[in-house]
Design a protein around this motif. Sequence first.
Motif, mmCIF file in Angstrom:
data_model
loop_
_atom_site.group_PDB
_atom_site.id
_atom_site.type_symbol
_atom_site.label_atom_id
_atom_site.label_comp_id
_atom_site.label_asym_id
_atom_site.label_seq_id
_atom_site.Cartn_x
_atom_site.Cartn_y
_atom_site.Cartn_z
ATOM 1 N N GLY A 291 -16.925 1.931 -1.940
ATOM 2 C CA GLY A 291 -18.250 1.699 -2.491
ATOM 3 C C GLY A 291 -18.263 0.699 -3.631
ATOM 4 O O GLY A 291 -19.333 0.262 -4.060
ATOM 5 N N ARG A 292 -17.070 0.336 -4.134
ATOM 6 C CA ARG A 292 -16.988 -0.658 -5.214
ATOM 7 C C ARG A 292 -16.259 -1.920 -4.785
ATOM 8 O O ARG A 292 -16.632 -3.022 -5.181
ATOM 9 C CB ARG A 292 -16.254 -0.076 -6.435
ATOM 10 N N ILE A 293 -15.182 -1.732 -4.011
ATOM 11 C CA ILE A 293 -14.343 -2.856 -3.610
ATOM 12 C C ILE A 293 -14.393 -2.996 -2.096
ATOM 13 O O ILE A 293 -14.146 -2.040 -1.361
ATOM 14 C CB ILE A 293 -12.882 -2.652 -4.056
ATOM 15 N N PHE A 294 -14.696 -4.205 -1.645
ATOM 16 C CA PHE A 294 -14.788 -4.474 -0.203
ATOM 17 C C PHE A 294 -13.914 -5.687 0.126
ATOM 18 O O PHE A 294 -13.649 -6.527 -0.726
ATOM 19 C CB PHE A 294 -16.238 -4.754 0.205
ATOM 20 N N GLY A 295 -13.457 -5.739 1.349
ATOM 21 C CA GLY A 295 -12.746 -6.926 1.802
ATOM 22 C C GLY A 295 -11.257 -6.914 1.628
ATOM 23 O O GLY A 295 -10.581 -7.887 1.991
ATOM 24 N N LEU A 296 -10.678 -5.833 1.065
ATOM 25 C CA LEU A 296 -9.227 -5.761 0.987
ATOM 26 C C LEU A 296 -8.668 -5.356 2.340
ATOM 27 O O LEU A 296 -9.266 -4.532 3.039
ATOM 28 C CB LEU A 296 -8.790 -4.745 -0.071
ATOM 29 N N PRO A 297 -7.522 -5.886 2.731
ATOM 30 C CA PRO A 297 -6.950 -5.509 4.029
ATOM 31 C C PRO A 297 -6.526 -4.049 4.045
ATOM 32 O O PRO A 297 -6.155 -3.479 3.006
ATOM 33 C CB PRO A 297 -5.747 -6.440 4.167
ATOM 34 N N ALA A 298 -6.574 -3.453 5.210
ATOM 35 C CA ALA A 298 -6.173 -2.050 5.340
ATOM 36 C C ALA A 298 -4.686 -1.879 5.057
ATOM 37 O O ALA A 298 -4.261 -0.886 4.467
ATOM 38 C CB ALA A 298 -6.506 -1.538 6.746
ATOM 39 N N ASP A 299 -3.892 -2.840 5.491
ATOM 40 C CA ASP A 299 -2.450 -2.798 5.246
ATOM 41 C C ASP A 299 -2.099 -3.836 4.186
ATOM 42 O O ASP A 299 -2.283 -5.043 4.398
ATOM 43 C CB ASP A 299 -1.682 -3.094 6.542
ATOM 44 N N HIS B 79 0.693 -6.867 -3.606
ATOM 45 C CA HIS B 79 -0.648 -6.637 -3.063
ATOM 46 C C HIS B 79 -1.132 -5.230 -3.414
ATOM 47 O O HIS B 79 -2.307 -5.026 -3.736
ATOM 48 C CB HIS B 79 -0.652 -6.831 -1.553
ATOM 49 N N GLN B 80 -0.227 -4.274 -3.360
ATOM 50 C CA GLN B 80 -0.598 -2.898 -3.715
ATOM 51 C C GLN B 80 -0.976 -2.800 -5.196
ATOM 52 O O GLN B 80 -1.935 -2.116 -5.565
ATOM 53 C CB GLN B 80 0.563 -1.964 -3.392
ATOM 54 N N ALA B 81 -0.228 -3.502 -6.052
ATOM 55 C CA ALA B 81 -0.552 -3.509 -7.482
ATOM 56 C C ALA B 81 -1.883 -4.211 -7.731
ATOM 57 O O ALA B 81 -2.661 -3.795 -8.597
ATOM 58 C CB ALA B 81 0.565 -4.186 -8.265
ATOM 59 N N ALA B 82 -2.154 -5.262 -6.972
ATOM 60 C CA ALA B 82 -3.428 -5.957 -7.114
ATOM 61 C C ALA B 82 -4.592 -5.042 -6.734
ATOM 62 O O ALA B 82 -5.637 -5.025 -7.393
ATOM 63 C CB ALA B 82 -3.437 -7.215 -6.242
ATOM 64 N N ALA B 83 -4.415 -4.257 -5.673
ATOM 65 C CA ALA B 83 -5.451 -3.311 -5.263
ATOM 66 C C ALA B 83 -5.654 -2.238 -6.326
ATOM 67 O O ALA B 83 -6.785 -1.796 -6.584
ATOM 68 C CB ALA B 83 -5.086 -2.679 -3.927
ATOM 69 N N ALA B 84 -4.556 -1.807 -6.956
ATOM 70 C CA ALA B 84 -4.658 -0.827 -8.044
ATOM 71 C C ALA B 84 -5.442 -1.408 -9.215
ATOM 72 O O ALA B 84 -6.301 -0.739 -9.809
ATOM 73 C CB ALA B 84 -3.261 -0.397 -8.495
ATOM 74 N N TRP B 85 -5.144 -2.655 -9.566
ATOM 75 C CA TRP B 85 -5.883 -3.334 -10.640
ATOM 76 C C TRP B 85 -7.370 -3.403 -10.301
ATOM 77 O O TRP B 85 -8.219 -3.145 -11.160
ATOM 78 C CB TRP B 85 -5.309 -4.736 -10.843
ATOM 79 N N ALA B 86 -7.679 -3.741 -9.062
ATOM 80 C CA ALA B 86 -9.072 -3.832 -8.645
ATOM 81 C C ALA B 86 -9.778 -2.490 -8.777
ATOM 82 O O ALA B 86 -10.926 -2.411 -9.240
ATOM 83 C CB ALA B 86 -9.155 -4.335 -7.204
ATOM 84 N N CYS B 87 -9.100 -1.420 -8.391
ATOM 85 C CA CYS B 87 -9.682 -0.081 -8.500
ATOM 86 C C CYS B 87 -9.980 0.265 -9.947
ATOM 87 O O CYS B 87 -11.095 0.661 -10.297
ATOM 88 C CB CYS B 87 -8.725 0.951 -7.893
ATOM 89 N N GLU B 88 -8.966 0.123 -10.809
ATOM 90 C CA GLU B 88 -9.124 0.553 -12.194
ATOM 91 C C GLU B 88 -10.089 -0.350 -12.967
ATOM 92 O O GLU B 88 -10.904 0.138 -13.760
ATOM 93 C CB GLU B 88 -7.756 0.586 -12.891
ATOM 94 N N ALA C 252 -1.174 -12.153 -3.652
ATOM 95 C CA ALA C 252 -1.984 -10.986 -4.022
ATOM 96 C C ALA C 252 -3.216 -11.398 -4.804
ATOM 97 O O ALA C 252 -4.318 -10.848 -4.612
ATOM 98 C CB ALA C 252 -1.144 -10.009 -4.829
ATOM 99 N N LEU C 253 -3.063 -12.376 -5.697
ATOM 100 C CA LEU C 253 -4.218 -12.870 -6.453
ATOM 101 C C LEU C 253 -5.224 -13.553 -5.532
ATOM 102 O O LEU C 253 -6.443 -13.415 -5.711
ATOM 103 C CB LEU C 253 -3.752 -13.835 -7.542
ATOM 104 N N ALA C 254 -4.721 -14.274 -4.538
ATOM 105 C CA ALA C 254 -5.619 -14.898 -3.561
ATOM 106 C C ALA C 254 -6.389 -13.830 -2.788
ATOM 107 O O ALA C 254 -7.583 -13.998 -2.471
ATOM 108 C CB ALA C 254 -4.815 -15.784 -2.613
ATOM 109 N N MET C 255 -5.712 -12.719 -2.475
ATOM 110 C CA MET C 255 -6.385 -11.606 -1.801
ATOM 111 C C MET C 255 -7.544 -11.077 -2.650
ATOM 112 O O MET C 255 -8.641 -10.797 -2.137
ATOM 113 C CB MET C 255 -5.376 -10.488 -1.531
#
Length: 340
Positions: A201-209, A215-224, A315-318
């Motif tokens: 509901g906040r972050i869209f467009g990240l790959p499922a895998d 990339h996992q750390a980037a997704a964590a940063w995006a969440c927090e 990861a930053l490009a993602m």
Amino acid sequence: MSSLPPPSTEEIARDARWLVQALDPASQGVRLIAMDEEAYRTASFLDDRMLQAPRDFRVVPWVRIADSVPRIGRTDARWIFHIGHVGSTLIARLLGELTGVLSVREPRFLRDVAVLPSEHRGEFSKAAPALFSRTFRSGQLALVKATSFVSEIATELMGETRRAIFMYATAPQYIASILAGPASLQELAAYASSREKRSAGRIFGLPADLPTQAHQAAAAWACEMSSLEAAAEVLKADQVRWMDFDRALEDLRGALETSSQFFGFDASAEEIDGIATGPLTRRYSKAVEHGYTPALRREVIAEAAQERARDISDALAMLEDAAQESPLLARALQRSTSEA
């Protein structure tokens, strides 16, 4: 646990001696732990890690805690919310060295409340500002540093008047800092599922895998970061001060001074100077028996950034791609870029 009777509502309300440490929603039981000022000062965290040492604690029904809240008469705690691994423990420790500040670092109770469904947590989150505003002396103010995911209920805890510092690091710095430590990588894996749910509901467009740990750390940063950005969107501008930890380290004295002014702490220039150059700045804030300096931190992060440069760049490009669909992430990246 002591065999002595549990404290009365008056004793709970009177001061911060009885830390409201943990909540069991199923039983409506609350663990209270007896504390003095030195116990608050020395404890890195007030979650279950503090139980590794003998503690005087009692378990009481929530109704007794709830009955104490109207007697407290204050809800003026200051707050620190953060994205994790950005020096929040250090800043909370240093500000807690000020004469008129009681630093309360990561009580488990707030975590227990944050994970409750919204329809079940209202009475607990409404009581928390009063419970964590208790101090020991007249004129003393409480500073509460929450666990990172408690940011999800920051607006409930802050209301319309209370103030908080939102601590973060830029995306490249955060990703490199996570990659630099085995413990942080273990935590990254452990929280991956819960962060995915929180980001919905906040972050869209990240790959499922997510192909790499970067990339996992980037997704964590995006969440927090999106959690903090969502809170800032609701709160008044004068309730929040953002702090980039790496910038704060460049001028620690200035960071402590502006933070103290923002929170309304009574701190002299001499007191701040002593704290900013004191021994805590050269210790690992989560375990002060270990040495750890800002210079060493920079060295460790720079080494990880160099070794994993390609993964971090990808990861930053993602994140940039996902920001096209995620306004909160776009705002976080803009903050990261403009203050880098």
